[in-house]
Enzyme design. Structure first.
Site, PDB file in Angstrom:
ATOM      1  N   LYS A 195     -14.705 -31.125  26.079  1.00 18.50           N
ATOM      2  CA  LYS A 195     -15.307 -32.460  26.134  1.00 18.50           C
ATOM      3  C   LYS A 195     -16.756 -32.425  26.643  1.00 18.50           C
ATOM      4  O   LYS A 195     -17.560 -33.281  26.302  1.00 18.50           O
ATOM      5  CB  LYS A 195     -14.492 -33.380  27.042  1.00 18.50           C
TER       6      LYS A 195
HETATM    7  C1  LIG Z   1      -9.253 -33.545  24.213  1.00 16.16           C
HETATM    8  C2  LIG Z   1      -8.633 -32.215  24.051  1.00 16.16           C
HETATM    9  C3  LIG Z   1      -8.020 -31.836  22.854  1.00 16.16           C
HETATM   10  C4  LIG Z   1      -7.904 -32.779  21.677  1.00 16.16           C
HETATM   11  O1  LIG Z   1      -9.131 -33.045  21.068  1.00 16.16           O
HETATM   12  P1  LIG Z   1      -9.286 -34.304  20.077  1.00 16.16           P
HETATM   13  O2  LIG Z   1     -10.724 -34.365  19.766  1.00 16.16           O
HETATM   14  O3  LIG Z   1      -8.814 -35.489  20.864  1.00 16.16           O
HETATM   15  O4  LIG Z   1      -8.423 -34.041  18.903  1.00 16.16           O
HETATM   16  C5  LIG Z   1      -7.525 -30.555  22.745  1.00 16.16           C
HETATM   17  N1  LIG Z   1      -7.579 -29.698  23.787  1.00 16.16           N
HETATM   18  C6  LIG Z   1      -8.139 -30.023  24.961  1.00 16.16           C
HETATM   19  C7  LIG Z   1      -8.138 -29.038  26.066  1.00 16.16           C
HETATM   20  C8  LIG Z   1      -8.692 -31.288  25.129  1.00 16.16           C
HETATM   21  O5  LIG Z   1      -9.257 -31.612  26.299  1.00 16.16           O
END
Ligand SMILES: *Cc1c(COP(=O)(O)O)cnc(C)c1O
Length: 499
Positions: free
Chosen positions: A112
């Site tokens: 993120k």
């Molecule tokens: C948010 C997240 C995901 C999922 O990603 P999306 O963009 O919501 O599909 C997968 N793995 C981790 C560790 C995340 O923080």
């Protein structure tokens, strides 16, 4: 310009789309058309690849931002003060034809950060451009990782307040401490007695609640979002699909223009959708492989054409993917139906009322050309962590392990041996209990708290503890608010002192 997936709003400029977060009457903003980029030109880049790529790609989508403004955003976000490593998102060769793209070297140890380190700069500039005098309130629903990444990105940013809702008992101890120990003069964190979907739905309802927004407005506030429903969150994620590809070319692992696969651990469908935009811009992609955990609503959708959220919500050892309503699928469907807003509105209505919708034969065919999908159970996730650790000496986190498992199965099923990049979405330290359990067995974690497990995992794996996760137990817990799932709007009102 940006248009609504439901055809219910006027076209807006990039800055307006980012400031609004989502379409005020429901729906998501997508670019009216997708710009293409010449791979030939990109192969010539040398020097700071990530920053240069980011500038070129972002500029194509942020066309009401000046070149200087885009550059300023990039420089402030992608530097070694924020990211542990110079390439921002390093690529590691796991084994023959298989590579891991480590997206977790930012301050909060999950992918993120790749978007949330830059998005506050987009937003600050957007607010100036739009000429708003209101204070912007960012509402965030998190399954664990977005929350902290958004708090870090937005804390102490003037003119902005940020309120994060996370599922009480639905995140790991480390994730919870990361959020509840956040300082900053504009940060609020609320634990909700519900799951991620409850948090996300409540936030979306607030966005669509014109009465409540009227009260906010009269008190000098307006809302925005840092979830991947905001285009400003999705956009920066396009960059690392290109950086990974160019690095493979540079290291002569692939020929220029050779098609490769990407495997993406998926929840809200934001990350993989960014990959799809990269594909549409001209990146040579063979297949995007969507990996889910036991909340496999997407796997089922891609195999049957029926999206059905009427099922039990499972808490798994890959909690950031514990989601039954994948918001960005709406954008994807809008794109693959050539912007058929009427159809999308109907499907979203169906999803809202019946909890399910179906796509037509042609849409499904179009999707199958580029997308494959699969899922892994909790047990399979742990087994694959153990196997990769034993065979390759590489430590996977649980989310990335889901992707590896789904990929192995994909290869078995299809025989497709295109070179493949697996997106690693979190540091193994973030989901330390499961990872240590996978490597050393259940006994190794029995009765231990996460802080000790982190230390032990560091010894076992030989990896230094991620800086963002160090000393969490030493920091004071500053946020202790807990609310019921139907009190989320009230919680916002209380924090902002709205009568
Ligand atoms: C948010 C997240 C995901 C999922 O990603 P999306 O963009 O919501 O599909 C997968 N793995 C981790 C560790 C995340 O923080």
């Amino acid at each position: 310009m940006y248009v609504s997936t439901r055809g219910n709003y006027e076209k807006v400029k990039a800055s307006e789309a980012i400031k609004l977060g989502m379409v005020p009457r429901g729906g998501l903003f997508v670019p009216e058309s997708i710009p293409t980029i010449s791979m030939e030109e990109l192969y010539k880049i040398d020097g700071d690849l990530y920053q240069e790529l980011a500038e070129r790609i972002l500029k194509l989508y942020l066309d009401d931002y000046s070149a200087e403004e885009v550059k300023d955003c990039v420089i402030n976000a992608y530097n070694t003060a924020n990211f542990e490593c110079e390439s921002m998102a390093p690529l590691v060769k796991l084994k023959d034809k298989t590579y891991i793209l480590e997206l977790w070297h930012g301050p909060t140890a999950a992918f993120k950060d790749m978007a949330l380190q830059i998005m506050p700069y987009f937003l600050s500039k957007a607010i100036k451009k739009v000429g708003s005098e209101k204070e912007v309130v960012i509402l965030v629903a998190t399954s664990g990782d977005t929350g902290k990444a958004a708090l870090e990105g937005f804390k102490n940013v003037p003119g902005i307040k940020i309120i994060v809702f996370f599922p009480y008992d639905g995140v790991s101890k480390v994730q919870e401490l990361q959020m509840t120990t956040t300082d900053g003069n504009n940060t609020y964190v609320v634990a909700v007695k519900g799951n991620f979907d409850d948090c996300q739905s409540a936030v979306k309802d607030i966005f669509a609640d014109t009465g409540f927004k009227g009260s906010l407005d009269s008190q000098g506030y307006e809302l925005s979002s840092a979830n991947s429903i905001n285009w400003g969150r999705l956009l920066p994620q396009i960059v690392y699909y290109f950086s990974a590809y160019l690095e493979l070319v540079k290291k002569q692992e692939i020929e220029p223009d050779e098609k490769i696969n990407f495997v993406v651990p998926t929840g809200n469908f934001g990350n993989i959708l960014a990959g799809w935009y990269a594909y549409k811009m001209g990146l040579p992609i063979n297949k995007l492989i969507c990996a889910s955990n036991e909340n496999k609503v997407l796997t089922d959708f891609f195999s049957t054409g029926v999206y059905d959220r009427n099922r039990e919500f499972k808490q798994t050892n890959s909690p950031s993917m514990d989601i039954l309503i994948s918001s960005n699928l709406e954008r994807f469907l809008f794109e693959v139906t050539n912007h058929d807003a009427e159809k999308i509105s109907q499907r979203m209505k169906d999803l809202n009322t019946a909890g399910k919708f179906t796509v037509g034969e042609q849409t499904k065919k179009d999707i199958d050309k580029i997308l494959a999908a699969g899922f892994a159970s909790e047990k399979e996730t742990l087994a694959v962590i153990n196997e990769v650790f034993s065979n390759e000496g590489y430590t996977l986190d649980t989310h990335t392990a889901v992707a590896v498992k789904v990929y192995n199965e994909y290869v078995q099923k299809t025989g497709d041996r295109s070179k493949t990049v697996i997106a690693a979405t979190a540091s193994p330290f973030k989901f330390n209990s499961s990872v240590l359990e996978a490597i050393k067995g259940k006994e190794a974690i029995r009765g231990k708290d996460e802080i000790d497990i982190v230390k032990e995992l560091s010894e076992v794996s030989g990896l230094p503890v991620h800086p963002g996760l160090k000393d969490l137990d030493q920091k004071p817990v500053l946020h202790k608010t807990v609310c019921e799932k139907d009190e989320i709007k009230q919680a916002v009102a209380d924090i902002l002192e709205i009568k």
